[in-house]
Design an enzyme around this catalytic site. Structure first.
Site, short mmCIF file in Angstrom:
data_model
loop_
_atom_site.label_atom_id
_atom_site.label_comp_id
_atom_site.label_asym_id
_atom_site.label_seq_id
_atom_site.Cartn_x
_atom_site.Cartn_y
_atom_site.Cartn_z
N HIS A 211 -7.16 10.10 -2.18
CA HIS A 211 -6.62 9.93 -0.82
C HIS A 211 -7.52 10.54 0.24
O HIS A 211 -7.72 9.98 1.32
CB HIS A 211 -5.22 10.55 -0.75
N LYS B 67 -2.32 6.46 -4.20
CA LYS B 67 -3.41 7.41 -3.91
C LYS B 67 -3.09 8.79 -4.48
O LYS B 67 -1.95 9.26 -4.39
CB LYS B 67 -3.61 7.51 -2.38
N ASP C 298 0.85 -1.19 0.00
CA ASP C 298 0.00 0.00 0.00
C ASP C 298 0.89 1.25 0.00
O ASP C 298 1.68 1.46 0.92
CB ASP C 298 -0.90 0.01 1.24
#
Ligand code: A2P
Length: 318
Positions: free
Chosen positions: A114, A81, A47
């Site tokens: 995000h 993001k 991530d």
């Protein structure tokens, strides 16, 4: 032997490993080794985000492990993001391309907005006025969403989703979406178990990733007097009963409730420990007990965005 990590199937058919490595707060000088260790230990989901300032160093690890033949690109699930200063639709594709370039990949598996709130475009990632206050942009995230749909149609990302959106904001996106969000990423742990928002997402077939599963003790704004999830005596007792660590209880809790979890660590022993949660089960009673610790304990309240009309945590219950 590398454990077979369960996957969650998105509403668009893509599968995401329920467990991944978080990289928020991982220093550029530490993250390459952490990602290499994680891949060696069997992690297949990383991530990332532009604002973490370390995507290039994450990319170095990915490149090295592909070159060594440990993994192929298609074995990895990579999330990134879109940062708040790139919400204007015309900025989205170049922002994603910069991330792809930093990570050294042709596509990400999942690209998220995000935060629902935008900041002034075109300069610093945290643009401030003369008083040091953040300068906002009033771009509506539904317009940003359209641009995410466009980059996904171009194949720059396989799936698209949201992060830190509340129920009403997700509903607004659903109203205009031609591609539904596949995933919502939110803070999630026993002090903020997000049951209502997760139930809502389930009803809309949106999967949920929980960040800060360990309570983010290394968050920059942590104060010594703040509650410390990893040191909660109730959790320590439960962990002892299972002969596991508190971290492992917190991670197993998420996996068992179907929440994708992404603990951050740059320490090899912890990267290994966190991943060692496949050989035990929490009982329904344990799960209920963990659920009962909810106290609206949000460690990441986004105070810098206070007063923004799209702030997700100011006006809505969830
Ligand atoms: P480090 O990266 O130095 O190993 P979160 O994922 O909730 O943001 O939490 C990340 C923080 O928790 C980091 O400070 C990380 O430290 C620490 N951490 C990660 N795994 C463990 C573990 N198994 N036991 C204790 N602390 C951990």
């Amino acid at each position: 032997m590398t454990p077979q990590v369960p996957t969650v199937k998105f509403n668009d058919g893509q599968e995401i490993p329920v467990f991944g490595l978080g990289t928020w707060k991982s220093k550029p000088g530490e993250v390459t080794q952490a990602v290499k260790d994680a891949i060696d230990l069997g992690y297949r989901h990383i991530d990332c985000a532009y604002i973490y300032g370390n995507e290039k160093e994450v990319g170095e690890a990915i490149k090295a492990k592909i070159a060594e033949g440990v993994v192929k690109r298609e074995d990895l699930f990579i999330t990134s993001k879109l940062w708040n200063t790139f919400h204007k639709p015309e900025l989205v594709e170049s922002a994603l391309k910069e991330t792809l370039n930093n990570l050294g990949v042709d596509y990400v598996n999942l690209y998220l907005i995000h935060w629902p709130l935008g900041y002034k475009e075109g300069g610093a990632v945290f643009p401030t006025d003369e008083h040091g206050k953040l300068v906002f942009s009033d771009v509506d995230y539904v317009d940003t969403w359209k641009a995410l749909e466009a980059v996904s149609r171009k194949g720059l990302t396989k799936s698209i989703g949201l992060s830190n959106f509340n129920k009403r904001q997700i509903e607004r996106v659903l109203e205009i979406a031609t591609i539904k969000p596949a995933n919502l990423q939110i803070e999630c742990h026993p002090y903020l178990n997000q049951k209502k928002l997760i139930d809502f997402c389930k009803s809309k077939d949106i999967s949920v990733t929980g960040y800060s599963p360990l309570g983010s003790p290394d968050r920059p704004w942590a104060k010594p007097e703040d509650p410390q999830l990893l040191n909660d005596p109730k959790l320590i007792t439960l962990a002892e009963a299972h002969k596991k660590t508190t971290a492992q209880i917190l991670l197993r809790y998420q996996v068992q409730r179907g929440v994708i979890t992404i603990p951050k660590s740059v320490t090899r022993t912890r990267i290994a420990q966190n991943f060692d949660i496949w050989d035990f089960q929490l009982t329904p009673k344990d799960m209920q007990y963990l659920d009962s610790l909810d106290c609206n304990g949000r460690f990441c309240p986004m105070t810098g965005g206070k007063g923004h009309k799209h702030h997700p945590f100011e006006n809505d219950e969830f």
